[in-house]
Design a protein around this motif. Structure first.
Motif, PDB file in Angstrom:
ATOM      1  N   GLY A   2      -9.500  -1.097   0.183  1.00 12.97           N
ATOM      2  CA  GLY A   2     -10.916  -1.281  -0.075  1.00 12.97           C
ATOM      3  C   GLY A   2     -11.702  -1.578   1.178  1.00 12.97           C
ATOM      4  O   GLY A   2     -11.293  -1.260   2.298  1.00 12.97           O
ATOM      5  N   ALA A   3     -12.841  -2.208   0.979  1.00 14.48           N
ATOM      6  CA  ALA A   3     -13.718  -2.509   2.106  1.00 14.48           C
ATOM      7  C   ALA A   3     -13.092  -3.495   3.075  1.00 14.48           C
ATOM      8  O   ALA A   3     -13.502  -3.587   4.228  1.00 14.48           O
ATOM      9  CB  ALA A   3     -15.051  -3.069   1.584  1.00 14.48           C
ATOM     10  N   ASN A   4     -12.108  -4.238   2.626  1.00 10.17           N
ATOM     11  CA  ASN A   4     -11.403  -5.183   3.496  1.00 10.17           C
ATOM     12  C   ASN A   4     -10.188  -4.563   4.167  1.00 10.17           C
ATOM     13  O   ASN A   4      -9.370  -5.262   4.745  1.00 10.17           O
ATOM     14  CB  ASN A   4     -10.950  -6.415   2.691  1.00 10.17           C
ATOM     15  N   GLY A   5     -10.044  -3.249   4.058  1.00 10.37           N
ATOM     16  CA  GLY A   5      -8.869  -2.589   4.613  1.00 10.37           C
ATOM     17  C   GLY A   5      -7.732  -2.595   3.601  1.00 10.37           C
ATOM     18  O   GLY A   5      -7.955  -2.618   2.390  1.00 10.37           O
ATOM     19  N   ILE A   6      -6.508  -2.575   4.081  1.00 10.72           N
ATOM     20  CA  ILE A   6      -5.344  -2.541   3.205  1.00 10.72           C
ATOM     21  C   ILE A   6      -4.969  -3.960   2.799  1.00 10.72           C
ATOM     22  O   ILE A   6      -4.730  -4.814   3.644  1.00 10.72           O
ATOM     23  CB  ILE A   6      -4.160  -1.842   3.900  1.00 10.72           C
ATOM     24  N   GLU A   7      -4.901  -4.198   1.492  1.00 10.93           N
ATOM     25  CA  GLU A   7      -4.547  -5.520   0.962  1.00 10.93           C
ATOM     26  C   GLU A   7      -3.344  -5.402   0.028  1.00 10.93           C
ATOM     27  O   GLU A   7      -3.198  -4.416  -0.696  1.00 10.93           O
ATOM     28  CB  GLU A   7      -5.718  -6.111   0.169  1.00 10.93           C
ATOM     29  N   ASP A   8      -2.498  -6.428   0.043  1.00 10.01           N
ATOM     30  CA  ASP A   8      -1.378  -6.555  -0.901  1.00 10.01           C
ATOM     31  C   ASP A   8      -0.373  -5.423  -0.789  1.00 10.01           C
ATOM     32  O   ASP A   8       0.162  -4.954  -1.794  1.00 10.01           O
ATOM     33  CB  ASP A   8      -1.896  -6.650  -2.347  1.00 10.01           C
ATOM     34  N   ARG A   9      -0.130  -4.968   0.431  1.00  9.70           N
ATOM     35  CA  ARG A   9       0.896  -3.922   0.618  1.00  9.70           C
ATOM     36  C   ARG A   9       2.271  -4.491   0.312  1.00  9.70           C
ATOM     37  O   ARG A   9       2.649  -5.546   0.825  1.00  9.70           O
ATOM     38  CB  ARG A   9       0.847  -3.382   2.044  1.00  9.70           C
ATOM     39  N   PRO A  10       3.075  -3.827  -0.530  1.00  9.69           N
ATOM     40  CA  PRO A  10       4.403  -4.345  -0.868  1.00  9.69           C
ATOM     41  C   PRO A  10       5.364  -4.234   0.309  1.00  9.69           C
ATOM     42  O   PRO A  10       5.201  -3.385   1.187  1.00  9.69           O
ATOM     43  CB  PRO A  10       4.847  -3.446  -2.026  1.00  9.69           C
ATOM     44  N   ALA A  11       6.361  -5.092   0.319  1.00  8.64           N
ATOM     45  CA  ALA A  11       7.395  -5.029   1.355  1.00  8.64           C
ATOM     46  C   ALA A  11       8.214  -3.753   1.173  1.00  8.64           C
ATOM     47  O   ALA A  11       8.283  -3.184   0.088  1.00  8.64           O
ATOM     48  CB  ALA A  11       8.297  -6.252   1.262  1.00  8.64           C
ATOM     49  N   LEU A  12       8.841  -3.320   2.257  1.00  8.20           N
ATOM     50  CA  LEU A  12       9.644  -2.104   2.195  1.00  8.20           C
ATOM     51  C   LEU A  12      10.808  -2.264   1.222  1.00  8.20           C
ATOM     52  O   LEU A  12      11.235  -1.301   0.576  1.00  8.20           O
ATOM     53  CB  LEU A  12      10.163  -1.752   3.590  1.00  8.20           C
ATOM     54  N   SER A  13      11.309  -3.507   1.087  1.00  6.40           N
ATOM     55  CA  SER A  13      12.381  -3.747   0.118  1.00  6.40           C
ATOM     56  C   SER A  13      11.896  -3.488  -1.308  1.00  6.40           C
ATOM     57  O   SER A  13      12.650  -3.008  -2.160  1.00  6.40           O
ATOM     58  CB  SER A  13      12.896  -5.178   0.255  1.00  6.40           C
ATOM     59  N   ASP A  14      10.608  -3.800  -1.588  1.00  4.81           N
ATOM     60  CA  ASP A  14      10.041  -3.512  -2.909  1.00  4.81           C
ATOM     61  C   ASP A  14       9.867  -2.009  -3.108  1.00  4.81           C
ATOM     62  O   ASP A  14      10.081  -1.484  -4.204  1.00  4.81           O
ATOM     63  CB  ASP A  14       8.690  -4.213  -3.071  1.00  4.81           C
ATOM     64  N   VAL A  15       9.474  -1.323  -2.038  1.00  5.68           N
ATOM     65  CA  VAL A  15       9.307   0.133  -2.129  1.00  5.68           C
ATOM     66  C   VAL A  15      10.630   0.793  -2.501  1.00  5.68           C
ATOM     67  O   VAL A  15      10.688   1.719  -3.312  1.00  5.68           O
ATOM     68  CB  VAL A  15       8.768   0.696  -0.800  1.00  5.68           C
ATOM     69  N   ARG A  16      11.714   0.307  -1.915  1.00  2.55           N
ATOM     70  CA  ARG A  16      13.022   0.926  -2.144  1.00  2.55           C
ATOM     71  C   ARG A  16      13.512   0.760  -3.577  1.00  2.55           C
ATOM     72  O   ARG A  16      14.262   1.582  -4.085  1.00  2.55           O
ATOM     73  CB  ARG A  16      14.037   0.316  -1.177  1.00  2.55           C
ATOM     74  N   ARG A  17      13.084  -0.335  -4.247  1.00  2.04           N
ATOM     75  CA  ARG A  17      13.562  -0.549  -5.612  1.00  2.04           C
ATOM     76  C   ARG A  17      12.553  -0.105  -6.673  1.00  2.04           C
ATOM     77  O   ARG A  17      12.811  -0.213  -7.864  1.00  2.04           O
ATOM     78  CB  ARG A  17      13.913  -2.027  -5.822  1.00  2.04           C
ATOM     79  N   ALA A  18      11.427   0.433  -6.232  1.00  4.84           N
ATOM     80  CA  ALA A  18      10.371   0.814  -7.177  1.00  4.84           C
ATOM     81  C   ALA A  18      10.792   2.003  -8.033  1.00  4.84           C
ATOM     82  O   ALA A  18      11.420   2.945  -7.560  1.00  4.84           O
ATOM     83  CB  ALA A  18       9.082   1.133  -6.432  1.00  4.84           C
TER      84      ALA A  18
END
Length: 660
Positions: A205-221
């Motif tokens: 959003g207007a504040n840039g990237i917020e609440d990006r998940p950790a790479l470990s979360d990406v791997r188990r998504a």
């Protein structure tokens, strides 16, 4: 600061008789002007309608959230309008929506990315709470509405999922980066909790990237929902996750079906333009980050170079139709020609030169952006201008050698890492947080790149450019010069040596010392050669030497060569450098020698096919080019086939030994 501090009793308009969207906008503009919140009613209303043209601001349940970002707005506020009678033609996500409750947001353009936007995002999320909305619909006074706004400041704990079915990720982004971005995220999180899934949503959003998940979360998504109205940024983080892509409004309308779809019927695995290594650690290695930032900068620079080449080629070719000798359209006399077309072509040629001057700022800016995000772009862009010598052109200083391509690369790295360091380490109170990206980081980083360029990068980069210039200009014999230029250009396919050779050769051509023929051949033979190798092997030789991904890269490489882009051959050089690079060098040198023998001359930096009319000796040029391309193409097939056959025989020999 609370939500109630972004509005007042005067900005809560209950039970109004406005009959249309235009009536609402005019009434709000009048009230905001009276209170000194906006400076110009017409500009403010135009900003509202500009946002309306991007996507519907009507939602469902009678709600609409029009909003505007404009320089005419003095401070961020929101206005609540409850209507006596609904407006039936307000464009909405739900076609049956009849708008009777309007939350109108007004945001100063210069204050995006501050705490104010966080609070406006909080309002957007609150609209997903039925109790909040129903409370405003049933309120009797503006004071009751203000009480509801006060209560929204108390964050309720998220509902815990006892037995999660898995993790679903989301990315949301809308054009203004405020309302829909956060509402879509809230809708996904609520729907996920109801379905038994853990949901993490990244807000761009207007504040840039917020609440990006950790790479470990990406791997188990289990899946990724990309709900955006604009192109999302830095998406390599989600490489290979099953995904679906939709509009940002879709989760607001039906987040439940989207979660079910991404679990049961994803569109495929997500692939970004900048993919990440699936085996990489949570934190990228320095080498990987340096390489990715360099490639990012080059990818943004390439269209600048191509565009500059086009704007230079058109006037050179067009001038020939008016009897102007090739290469002289840039003479000052043509600026005041009685023929308006000739005068136009003169200025178009100057415009092409101006575009060329932007390639170093764009390179350094997007390198810094790849490392630090938006906060790095200012120092990168300005530093790239220093590396390109723009300051000397503006001040009329002569006999100054800028740091050039190598300096722009160094500045891109320094600006990126220094701005990222400042952004992470500088902590300010919330009420003056906006000073960091708007004042402190630009001030310190711009000073740093200026000092480093003046005392380090320019002496080193300029010295290396002068050295390469001396090597080329002092080489004995035109054939040796041609070979050195062609090999230097072909060596790293758009990398530092390639760009340094281009800069030096363009300088030689500018003073009519040596043509750019060898440089242009060295630029396009590697991508054309490796591309033709794939095509010939697929349809003629049919050897088992290229896999499917390399075949796709081969066609891309061939097309990039046609439009004068060396970088198309890079994937092959990365996989098999000991085969690809030597063949590129020899093929380019062969073509350069033949072109020199035939007396071919090209004086303009236009390697694309549309520059052919400017070639002096087109037929021998094309023959020289064909010889170099065929050498690279056939050489790749023969060597790769030999190595593949040798490896196959070795494997068979080992198998026979094991069986015996």
């Amino acid at each position: 600061m609370k939500l109630s501090e972004l509005t007042t009793n005067d900005l809560i308009m209950l039970d109004k008789g406005y009959a249309s969207k235009d009536d609402v906008f005019k009434a709000v503009a009048e009230e905001l002007l009276i209170q000194g919140i906006i400076q110009d009613k017409k500009v403010f209303i135009n900003a509202l309608y500009h946002r309306e043209a991007e996507s519907p601001t009507g939602l469902e349940n009678g709600i609409a959230i029009p909003h505007a970002k404009s320089e005419t707005i003095n401070k961020p506020v929101f206005v609540i309008i409850r209507l006596k009678n609904s407006i039936n033609d307000w464009e909405s996500l739900d076609s049956s929506n009849r708008v009777s409750l309007i939350f109108l947001l007004a945001i100063p353009k210069q204050q995006t990315g501050t705490t104010h936007i966080d609070l406006l995002a909080q309002l957007s999320r609150s609209l997903m709470n039925p109790e909040f909305v129903n409370g405003i619909k049933n309120a009797n006074t503006s004071e009751e509405v203000m009480t509801l706004l006060e209560l929204t400041n108390k964050q309720e704990p998220k509902e815990e999922i006892r037995e999660s079915k898995g993790l679903v990720l989301g990315v949301t982004a809308c054009a203004t980066g405020i309302a829909h971005t956060y509402m879509a995220a809230e809708a996904l999180e609520k729907a996920g909790a109801e379905l038994g899934y853990e949901v993490i949503v990244e807000k761009q959003g207007a504040n840039g990237i917020e609440d990006r998940p950790a790479l470990s979360d990406v791997r188990r998504a289990k899946g990724l929902i990309v709900a955006t109205d604009i192109e999302p940024q830095n998406m390599a983080h989600y490489e290979n996750v099953p995904y679906i892509k939709t509009k940002v409004a879709a989760p607001i309308k039906d987040a439940t079906s989207l979660i079910k779809q991404v679990i049961d019927q994803p569109a495929g695995n997500y692939h970004s333009e900048q993919s990440v290594d699936s085996n990489m650690s949570e934190k990228k290695s320095l080498g990987t980050e340096l390489y990715q930032s360099l490639m990012s900068g080059i990818s943004y620079m390439i269209p600048i170079v191509v565009g500059a080449g086009l704007m230079t080629a058109i006037p050179q070719i067009g001038g020939m139709f008016f009897g102007i000798e090739g290469g002289t359209i840039g003479d000052a006399i043509n600026a005041t020609s009685s023929n308006g077309a000739v005068s136009f072509l003169y200025y178009l040629n100057s415009f092409g030169g101006f575009i060329f001057s932007l390639m170093y700022p764009v390179l350094a800016a997007f390198m810094a952006n790849a490392i630090a995000g938006k906060v790095g772009m200012t120092a990168g862009f300005i530093g790239g201008g220093l590396a390109g010598g723009m300051i000397y052109a503006l001040t009329g200083q002569e006999n100054q050698t800028p740091s050039g391509f190598l300096g722009a690369i160094a500045i891109g790295f320094v600006a990126g890492y220094f701005c990222r360091f400042l952004n992470n380490k500088i902590k300010l109170p919330k009420n003056i947080q906006s000073l960091k990206p708007m004042l402190i980081i630009p001030l310190l980083s711009i000073l740093l790149v200026y000092v480093l360029n003046l005392y380090i990068f320019e002496p080193i980069g300029g010295g290396l450019n002068n050295l390469l210039f001396d090597v080329i200009s002092k080489s004995t014999g035109t054939y040796v010069i041609a070979i050195v230029i062609a090999m230097a250009t072909a060596f790293d396919m758009g990398g530092p040596v390639n760009k340094a050779a281009f800069a030096v050769t363009m300088t030689l051509a500018a003073n009519q010392s040596f043509p750019m023929t060898a440089n242009i051949l060295g630029c396009i033979i590697p991508p054309l050669g490796i591309g033709l190798s794939v095509i010939l092997n697929q349809y003629v030789f049919k050897r088992d030497i290229y896999d499917e991904s390399m075949e796709a890269d081969g066609y891309t490489s061939f097309i990039s060569g046609i439009i004068g882009i060396s970088e198309g051959a890079i994937p092959f050089a990365l996989k098999n450098p000991l085969i690809t690079i030597p063949l590129n060098l020899l093929g380019s040198a062969l073509a350069a020698v033949l072109a020199t023998l035939f007396g071919v001359e090209i004086w303009f930096p236009i390697p694309q096919f549309w520059g052919w009319p400017l070639v002096q000796g087109l037929v021998p040029y094309l023959l020289s080019l064909l010889a170099g391309v065929l050498f690279v193409a056939i050489g790749n097939i023969v060597i790769r086939d030999y190595l593949a056959t040798k490896k196959k025989k070795q494997v068979e020999k080992n198998d026979n030994w094991v069986r015996s």
